[in-house]
Design a protein around this motif. Structure first.
Motif, PDB file in Angstrom:
ATOM      1  N   GLU A  83      -4.540   0.978 -16.893  1.00 34.27           N
ATOM      2  CA  GLU A  83      -5.331   0.396 -15.806  1.00 34.27           C
ATOM      3  C   GLU A  83      -5.740  -1.041 -16.094  1.00 34.27           C
ATOM      4  OE1 GLU A  83      -8.517   2.881 -14.487  1.00 34.27           O
ATOM      5  OE2 GLU A  83      -7.162   4.515 -13.959  1.00 34.27           O
ATOM      6  N   SER A  84      -5.470  -1.512 -17.308  1.00 27.56           N
ATOM      7  CA  SER A  84      -5.679  -2.927 -17.640  1.00 27.56           C
ATOM      8  C   SER A  84      -4.681  -3.308 -18.721  1.00 27.56           C
ATOM      9  CB  SER A  84      -7.116  -3.180 -18.109  1.00 27.56           C
ATOM     10  OG  SER A  84      -7.365  -2.510 -19.322  1.00 27.56           O
ATOM     11  N   GLY A  85      -4.377  -4.602 -18.777  1.00 29.02           N
ATOM     12  CA  GLY A  85      -3.419  -5.075 -19.756  1.00 29.02           C
ATOM     13  C   GLY A  85      -3.336  -6.582 -19.709  1.00 29.02           C
ATOM     14  N   PHE A  86      -2.309  -7.115 -20.381  1.00 28.56           N
ATOM     15  CA  PHE A  86      -2.162  -8.554 -20.490  1.00 28.56           C
ATOM     16  C   PHE A  86      -0.940  -9.052 -19.714  1.00 28.56           C
ATOM     17  CE2 PHE A  86      -4.657  -7.343 -24.181  1.00 28.56           C
ATOM     18  CZ  PHE A  86      -5.712  -8.244 -24.072  1.00 28.56           C
ATOM     19  N   ALA A  87      -1.109 -10.224 -19.118  1.00 21.58           N
ATOM     20  CA  ALA A  87      -0.036 -10.842 -18.338  1.00 21.58           C
ATOM     21  C   ALA A  87       1.199 -11.051 -19.200  1.00 21.58           C
ATOM     22  CB  ALA A  87      -0.507 -12.173 -17.769  1.00 21.58           C
ATOM     23  N   LEU A  88       2.337 -10.757 -18.651  1.00 25.93           N
ATOM     24  CA  LEU A  88       3.665 -10.980 -19.223  1.00 25.93           C
ATOM     25  C   LEU A  88       3.986 -10.137 -20.453  1.00 25.93           C
ATOM     26  CD1 LEU A  88       3.903 -14.862 -18.878  1.00 25.93           C
ATOM     27  CD2 LEU A  88       4.717 -13.123 -17.288  1.00 25.93           C
ATOM     28  N   PHE A 137      -5.133  -9.444 -17.654  1.00 25.97           N
ATOM     29  CA  PHE A 137      -5.774 -10.591 -18.296  1.00 25.97           C
ATOM     30  C   PHE A 137      -4.751 -11.522 -18.919  1.00 25.97           C
ATOM     31  CE2 PHE A 137      -8.607  -6.884 -18.748  1.00 25.97           C
ATOM     32  CZ  PHE A 137      -9.667  -7.329 -17.970  1.00 25.97           C
ATOM     33  N   GLU A 138      -5.130 -12.799 -19.032  1.00 30.83           N
ATOM     34  CA  GLU A 138      -4.302 -13.736 -19.788  1.00 30.83           C
ATOM     35  C   GLU A 138      -4.439 -13.382 -21.253  1.00 30.83           C
ATOM     36  OE1 GLU A 138      -4.318 -17.898 -19.016  1.00 30.83           O
ATOM     37  OE2 GLU A 138      -5.023 -17.573 -16.975  1.00 30.83           O
ATOM     38  N   ASP A 139      -3.341 -13.460 -21.959  1.00 35.05           N
ATOM     39  CA  ASP A 139      -3.351 -13.166 -23.393  1.00 35.05           C
ATOM     40  C   ASP A 139      -3.487 -14.485 -24.134  1.00 35.05           C
ATOM     41  OD1 ASP A 139      -3.016 -12.288 -25.969  1.00 35.05           O
ATOM     42  OD2 ASP A 139      -1.232 -11.086 -25.548  1.00 35.05           O
ATOM     43  N   ASP A 140      -4.711 -14.767 -24.614  1.00 30.73           N
ATOM     44  CA  ASP A 140      -4.972 -16.037 -25.298  1.00 30.73           C
ATOM     45  C   ASP A 140      -4.196 -16.161 -26.593  1.00 30.73           C
ATOM     46  OD1 ASP A 140      -6.696 -16.795 -23.277  1.00 30.73           O
ATOM     47  OD2 ASP A 140      -8.468 -15.979 -24.286  1.00 30.73           O
ATOM     48  N   GLY A 141      -3.727 -15.027 -27.133  1.00 32.97           N
ATOM     49  CA  GLY A 141      -2.983 -15.050 -28.387  1.00 32.97           C
ATOM     50  C   GLY A 141      -1.513 -15.384 -28.197  1.00 32.97           C
ATOM     51  N   VAL A 142      -1.059 -15.560 -26.966  1.00 31.27           N
ATOM     52  CA  VAL A 142       0.343 -15.852 -26.696  1.00 31.27           C
ATOM     53  C   VAL A 142       0.480 -17.345 -26.397  1.00 31.27           C
ATOM     54  CG1 VAL A 142       2.297 -15.380 -25.171  1.00 31.27           C
ATOM     55  CG2 VAL A 142       0.749 -13.529 -25.811  1.00 31.27           C
ATOM     56  N   SER A 143       1.339 -18.016 -27.158  1.00 33.15           N
ATOM     57  CA  SER A 143       1.544 -19.452 -26.955  1.00 33.15           C
ATOM     58  C   SER A 143       2.407 -19.684 -25.712  1.00 33.15           C
ATOM     59  CB  SER A 143       2.232 -20.062 -28.177  1.00 33.15           C
ATOM     60  OG  SER A 143       3.570 -19.582 -28.253  1.00 33.15           O
TER      61      SER A 143
END
Length: 188
Positions: free
Chosen positions: A78-83, A162-168
């Motif tokens: 029900e929630s996760g990170f974009a891409l 959500f945007e994944d801030d850990g992904v460059s």
């Protein structure tokens, strides 16, 4: 003279003169058909159509089909990170008078409920796996069920992406390119 009419004791709101695609009366003694505009009858209502002349009549009762309804859409997680998160969609519990149903999975605008992106269209499959979504704090995911007569029903589910801030940016580009290459077949 022959004339088509609809029983006025309970006509389901049908205005026959507006709904008819064919003439409602004729002086011909041959075949005399009645055709109605799509969606002019209310699902679940029993209509009595009458063909009459001065000295004879015939009638037919028609139960209008209900559009698909009561369906639900489950999305996991029900929630996760974009891409990066692969979402799975499952629709079930549909009722219909006109099987089979075809499904269209889509991302909708959370304000207007209008489709923004089709994830998969015109499929008999009640599930979709591996959906990769863009960032949206309140993503509205929808499914539209279309029956064999063209009537539709829909169900929605709101999830968080959500945007994944850990992904460059470079990793995001690679993830997007991989998703595109698996979604399409490319020929040289």
């Amino acid at each position: 003279d022959w004339t088509w009419s609809v029983d006025r004791s309970f006509d389901g709101g049908l205005n026959l003169s507006q709904a008819a695609l064919t003439p409602l009366s004729t002086t011909s003694s041959g075949m005399f058909q009645l055709a109605l505009r799509a969606n002019s009858m209310i699902g679940g209502v029993l209509y009595t159509f009458r063909l009459s002349s001065d000295d004879a009549f015939a009638f037919i009762e028609v139960l209008a089909a209900n559009p698909p309804s009561s369906g639900i859409l489950d999305v996991t997680p029900e929630s996760g990170f974009a891409l990066t998160t692969e979402f799975s969609l499952l629709t079930s519990r549909w009722t219909s008078d006109a099987w089979p149903l075809h499904y269209r999975y889509e991302v909708r605008d959370s304000d207007t409920n209008e489709p923004m992106k089709v994830l998969k269209s015109a499929t008999l499959e009640t599930s979709l796996s591996g959906a990769i979504l863009a960032a949206d704090d309140q993503a509205l995911i929808g499914v539209v069920a279309t029956d064999s007569l063209g009537a539709t029903g829909s169900a929605t589910k709101t999830i968080a992406v959500f945007e994944d801030d850990g992904v460059s940016d470079a990793e995001s580009s690679t993830i997007a390119a991989d998703a595109i290459s698996t979604a399409f077949v490319f020929y040289d």
